[in-house]
Design a protein around this motif. Structure first.
Motif, PDB file in Angstrom:
ATOM      1  N   VAL A 234       0.835  -1.199   0.000  1.00  0.00           N
ATOM      2  CA  VAL A 234       0.000   0.000   0.000  1.00  0.00           C
ATOM      3  C   VAL A 234       0.869   1.247   0.000  1.00  0.00           C
ATOM      4  O   VAL A 234       1.820   1.347   0.775  1.00  0.00           O
ATOM      5  CB  VAL A 234      -0.893   0.025   1.271  1.00  0.00           C
ATOM      6  N   MET A 235       0.533   2.168  -0.884  1.00  0.00           N
ATOM      7  CA  MET A 235       1.167   3.485  -0.799  1.00  0.00           C
ATOM      8  C   MET A 235       0.197   4.324   0.035  1.00  0.00           C
ATOM      9  O   MET A 235      -0.967   4.487  -0.342  1.00  0.00           O
ATOM     10  CB  MET A 235       1.336   4.070  -2.202  1.00  0.00           C
ATOM     11  N   THR A 236       0.649   4.796   1.166  1.00  0.00           N
ATOM     12  CA  THR A 236      -0.275   5.500   2.065  1.00  0.00           C
ATOM     13  C   THR A 236      -0.695   6.833   1.439  1.00  0.00           C
ATOM     14  O   THR A 236       0.012   7.370   0.573  1.00  0.00           O
ATOM     15  CB  THR A 236       0.385   5.793   3.434  1.00  0.00           C
ATOM     16  N   PRO A 237      -1.811   7.393   1.899  1.00  0.00           N
ATOM     17  CA  PRO A 237      -2.237   8.696   1.365  1.00  0.00           C
ATOM     18  C   PRO A 237      -1.140   9.752   1.507  1.00  0.00           C
ATOM     19  O   PRO A 237      -0.937  10.562   0.608  1.00  0.00           O
ATOM     20  CB  PRO A 237      -3.460   9.041   2.219  1.00  0.00           C
TER      21      PRO A 237
ATOM     22  N   LYS B  45      -5.233   8.222  -9.632  1.00  0.00           N
ATOM     23  CA  LYS B  45      -3.984   7.766 -10.261  1.00  0.00           C
ATOM     24  C   LYS B  45      -3.036   7.126  -9.247  1.00  0.00           C
ATOM     25  O   LYS B  45      -1.875   6.871  -9.539  1.00  0.00           O
ATOM     26  CB  LYS B  45      -3.269   8.955 -10.922  1.00  0.00           C
ATOM     27  N   ARG B  46      -3.553   6.890  -8.040  1.00  0.00           N
ATOM     28  CA  ARG B  46      -2.656   6.393  -7.000  1.00  0.00           C
ATOM     29  C   ARG B  46      -2.032   5.036  -7.372  1.00  0.00           C
ATOM     30  O   ARG B  46      -0.838   4.825  -7.200  1.00  0.00           O
ATOM     31  CB  ARG B  46      -3.385   6.281  -5.662  1.00  0.00           C
ATOM     32  N   ASP B  47      -2.836   4.128  -7.922  1.00  0.00           N
ATOM     33  CA  ASP B  47      -2.297   2.810  -8.288  1.00  0.00           C
ATOM     34  C   ASP B  47      -1.260   2.926  -9.400  1.00  0.00           C
ATOM     35  O   ASP B  47      -0.234   2.257  -9.392  1.00  0.00           O
ATOM     36  CB  ASP B  47      -3.423   1.873  -8.740  1.00  0.00           C
ATOM     37  N   PHE B  48      -1.591   3.798 -10.353  1.00  0.00           N
ATOM     38  CA  PHE B  48      -0.656   4.042 -11.459  1.00  0.00           C
ATOM     39  C   PHE B  48       0.683   4.535 -10.912  1.00  0.00           C
ATOM     40  O   PHE B  48       1.749   4.002 -11.235  1.00  0.00           O
ATOM     41  CB  PHE B  48      -1.280   5.085 -12.404  1.00  0.00           C
ATOM     42  N   LEU B  49       0.621   5.530 -10.021  1.00  0.00           N
ATOM     43  CA  LEU B  49       1.847   6.092  -9.455  1.00  0.00           C
ATOM     44  C   LEU B  49       2.597   5.037  -8.645  1.00  0.00           C
ATOM     45  O   LEU B  49       3.820   4.890  -8.761  1.00  0.00           O
ATOM     46  CB  LEU B  49       1.511   7.306  -8.575  1.00  0.00           C
ATOM     47  N   LYS B  50       1.844   4.297  -7.859  1.00  0.00           N
ATOM     48  CA  LYS B  50       2.461   3.260  -7.019  1.00  0.00           C
ATOM     49  C   LYS B  50       3.250   2.269  -7.891  1.00  0.00           C
ATOM     50  O   LYS B  50       4.398   1.942  -7.600  1.00  0.00           O
ATOM     51  CB  LYS B  50       1.369   2.536  -6.236  1.00  0.00           C
ATOM     52  N   MET B  51       2.626   1.833  -8.992  1.00  0.00           N
ATOM     53  CA  MET B  51       3.302   0.853  -9.853  1.00  0.00           C
ATOM     54  C   MET B  51       4.588   1.422 -10.453  1.00  0.00           C
ATOM     55  O   MET B  51       5.606   0.755 -10.524  1.00  0.00           O
ATOM     56  CB  MET B  51       2.363   0.409 -10.971  1.00  0.00           C
TER      57      MET B  51
ATOM     58  N   SER C 130      16.957  -1.037  -5.785  1.00  0.00           N
ATOM     59  CA  SER C 130      16.991  -1.837  -4.553  1.00  0.00           C
ATOM     60  C   SER C 130      16.778  -0.973  -3.312  1.00  0.00           C
ATOM     61  O   SER C 130      17.545  -1.035  -2.348  1.00  0.00           O
ATOM     62  CB  SER C 130      18.318  -2.601  -4.422  1.00  0.00           C
ATOM     63  N   ILE C 131      15.763  -0.156  -3.360  1.00  0.00           N
ATOM     64  CA  ILE C 131      15.394   0.655  -2.186  1.00  0.00           C
ATOM     65  C   ILE C 131      14.123   0.040  -1.608  1.00  0.00           C
ATOM     66  O   ILE C 131      13.215  -0.341  -2.357  1.00  0.00           O
ATOM     67  CB  ILE C 131      15.176   2.137  -2.582  1.00  0.00           C
ATOM     68  N   GLY C 132      14.073  -0.052  -0.265  1.00  0.00           N
ATOM     69  CA  GLY C 132      13.049  -0.881   0.367  1.00  0.00           C
ATOM     70  C   GLY C 132      11.747  -0.205   0.740  1.00  0.00           C
ATOM     71  O   GLY C 132      10.789  -0.880   1.105  1.00  0.00           O
ATOM     72  N   SER C 133      11.663   1.140   0.684  1.00  0.00           N
ATOM     73  CA  SER C 133      10.381   1.745   1.061  1.00  0.00           C
ATOM     74  C   SER C 133      10.128   2.997   0.229  1.00  0.00           C
ATOM     75  O   SER C 133      11.064   3.628  -0.277  1.00  0.00           O
ATOM     76  CB  SER C 133      10.366   2.105   2.553  1.00  0.00           C
TER      77      SER C 133
END
Ligand SMILES: C[S@@+](CC[C@H](N)C(=O)[O-])C[C@H]1O[C@@H](n2cnc3c(N)ncnc32)[C@H](O)[C@@H]1O
Length: 281
Positions: free
Chosen positions: A7-10, A32-38, A48-51
């Motif tokens: 989950v990308m938080t708000p 567009k949150r899912d688009f941005l998250k992907m 290789s960044i973890g968050s």
């Protein structure tokens, strides 16, 4: 690499949304949150960044400007093809170029400059170049420059190569196909006389690029991703760089309504639309 949250938080979404908006004007709405998250996730994996937050800090660091470029590149939509919105190219060929060259000939001015702002992979500026070659019989007398700019390096590189698959050429008239493209290895290479007219430039529309005395601006299907304030700023810049009586072409879902009242005259010809910069009062 550590665990990347599903989950990308708000709050994380807002951080990236505002960063992208500040840097290039593109405004990603909530949906567009899912688009941005992907897209961000892909960058995390590459580095290789973890968050999300660690990546945000990384990309904000002045030393990592290249990564910022890659992030912006990754969220752009680069859909385009040759002679997209053909009625506009008819206006260009039948009205705009003849009028411009007649006026310029009378003034002894043999310079013609067009700007394809947000050119994506180059199909638009090459289409402009072809119409110019068609419309100017004594082309060798003219200094023609078509500046093709985009914020995406990937796109600029593709444009510079000038090699396209058949689907990008579906709206190219057969006589142009024969005249301006070389077919080889199941793809089409833009011919040298067309390529010669186009200069690709990596440029972010948020910033000035020093162009002046432009005769025609194409900025189609770009401003649709910007908020109204950014659209106003960009159109004000086009107004500044265009010669008086120069032309502005926008995408079919874009208009100057509420953005630049009084600076441009609206033209509608054979289902094609364009704007002409009006004389200062
Ligand atoms: C959908 S394409 C439009 C291509 C072409 N103009 C057309 O109508 O077929 C939008 C292009 O605008 C570019 N773009 C978006 N924001 C930009 C910015 N701030 N500066 C320069 N180019 C930008 C994108 O990279 C993308 O290639």
């Amino acid at each position: 690499m550590g665990y990347v949250s599903d989950v990308m938080t708000p709050d994380e979404f807002k951080l990236f949304r505002d960063l992208i908006h500040n840097e290039c004007g593109i405004f990603l709405k909530e949906e567009k949150r899912d688009f941005l998250k992907m897209r961000v996730e892909k960058r995390l994996k590459t580095l290789s960044i973890g968050s999300y937050f660690n990546y945000y800090r990384y990309v904000k660091d002045e030393r990592n400007r290249r990564e910022l470029s890659s992030l912006l590149d990754s969220i752009t939509i680069n859909e385009t093809y040759f002679f997209r919105n053909t009625p506009q190219f008819e206006i260009l060929r039948e009205r705009v170029i003849p009028e411009l060259i007649e006026r310029k000939r009378k003034a002894g001015d043999y310079n013609l400059m067009a700007w394809s702002a947000g050119c994506a992979t180059g199909e638009e500026p090459y289409s402009i170049a072809i119409e110019i070659l068609e419309a100017i019989p004594d082309i060798s007398r003219w200094n023609v420059q078509i500046i093709a700019s985009d914020i995406s390096w990937r796109c600029i590189e593709t444009g510079q190569k000038g090699v396209y698959s058949g689907e990008k050429l579906k709206d190219v008239p057969p006589e142009y196909l024969a005249k301006y493209f070389i077919y080889s290895d199941e793809s089409y290479q833009v011919s040298d006389n067309v390529k010669r007219l186009v200069i690709f430039d990596f440029h972010n529309l948020k910033h000035e690029n020093g162009l002046t005395e432009v005769d025609v601006v194409f900025c189609r299907n770009v401003m649709i991703y910007f908020d109204i304030e950014e659209q106003k700023r960009i159109v004000a810049r086009f107004q500044k760089v265009l010669n008086t009586d120069g032309y502005l072409f926008l995408g079919h879902a874009e208009s100057l309504q509420g953005i630049a009242n009084g600076d441009f005259r609206f033209l509608y010809l054979n289902k094609g639309t364009a704007y002409q910069k009006v004389n200062p009062a």
